[in-house]
Design a protein around this motif. Structure first.
Motif: not given
Length: 329
Positions: A97-99, A104-114, A161-162
């Protein structure tokens, strides 16, 4: 080290030492079983011993391996995490949903891991602070997270998705699939964390005897929190990877994977009674299950037999674990 000198060790070190001895022998047994299985499949089918199939085998194995390592951290404390499959489904949906929304990919990954870390903390809060049994707490969060994922997506598939994100899972680095490289990058720090750190010894001590661990100066509650956070964090990593592999977000992704993670961990030597487990064991256990599934598909075996074989393996290994525990008492 002799039994007398081992008995003189503090409770955390003594529990970790017993697990290490048992795990080493079991890992050798699993490795030998894997080699025999690979040789048998290579002889019985022409397509197993090919580069393409081994590459596919590594990709299939990657998801279960990562989840199994996280599950092992929890099982060592004599707990269980039934929510990991739902965490995979929810986090894969959230990152999709974020992508799709342009994050951005890096921000989406960080938020998902958090989010994964937060979900692990919620499980631990229910177990430690509310004193709910791990089975009940994680069963409840499994049901709630699965339903929440369907609620926020209205049961729909999330696409758009990108391309760079999607291609990551299909590419190789130095001839090795990227997904399996992630397994290696996760397994190495987990190995040192579990087998070469003070916190790792605390995990075994808590699983062996929580009261003795507390009297030895171990923060039992903090140790349990960290175990469940690691489990959910690694499940969220799988959520990111599975979204990359299938290229879409589906809330029902990972359904039943919690059982695969438990099976891989138990087959890899983790004791459901606690205080026994390793990082290498669940990796071998996951590869064994993946090989069985892969081989069954190549041999056109009814897929329902795969579950039967997995169940029988769990029964046999837990039975022998009980025998081992009786002998060491």
């Amino acid at each position: 080290m002799s039994d007398t000198s081992a008995a003189a060790l503090p409770a955390p070190k003594r529990a970790a030492l017993k697990s290490h001895r048992f795990g080493f022998l079991l890992n050798l047994t699993l490795l030998a079983l894997l080699v025999v299985l690979w040789l048998a499949l290579s002889v019985s089918t022409d397509s197993f011993a090919t580069f393409g199939n081994f590459e596919n085998l590594l990709r299939q194995d990657s998801m279960w391996s990562i989840m199994a390592v996280g599950q092992t951290f929890v099982i060592i404390t004599a707990g269980i995490d039934l929510s990991v499959g739902a965490v995979v489904g929810l986090t894969s949906t959230i990152i999709a949903m974020m992508l799709a929304g342009g994050v951005p990919i890096w921000a989406s990954i960080v938020i998902t891991l958090l989010i994964g870390i937060a979900l692990g903390a919620i499980n631990a809060f229910g177990i430690v602070n509310l004193r709910l049994p791990p089975f009940i707490m994680t069963l409840a969060t499994m049901t709630a997270l699965r339903s929440f994922g369907l609620l926020i997506t209205d049961g729909q598939t999330i696409g758009g998705l990108p391309l760079n994100f999607i291609l990551f899972s299909s590419h190789r680095t130095l001839g090795v699939p990227n997904l399996f490289i992630i397994v290696i990058l996760i397994a190495i720090p987990c190995y040192f964390l579990l087998h070469r750190s003070r916190w790792g010894r605390y995990l075994f001590a808590v699983g062996s005897n929580p009261e003795a661990a507390r009297l030895s100066g171990v923060s039992v509650n903090r140790t349990i929190y960290l175990a469940y956070i690691v489990s959910a964090l690694l499940a969220s990593v799988v959520g990111v990877l599975v979204a990359s592999r299938i290229g879409i977000g589906i809330a029902t992704t990972g359904q039943g994977w919690e059982l695969q993670s438990i099976a891989s961990s138990v087959i890899g030597g983790a004791s459901l009674f606690g205080a026994v487990g390793s990082v290498i064991g669940p990796l071998l256990g996951a590869m064994l299950l993946t090989t069985i599934n892969n081989g069954a598909n190549l041999l056109n075996v009814n897929p329902f037999w795969q579950g039967i074989i997995t169940g029988l393996l769990i029964i046999v290994i837990v039975y022998f674990d009980q025998l081992r525990r009786r002998k060491t008492r």
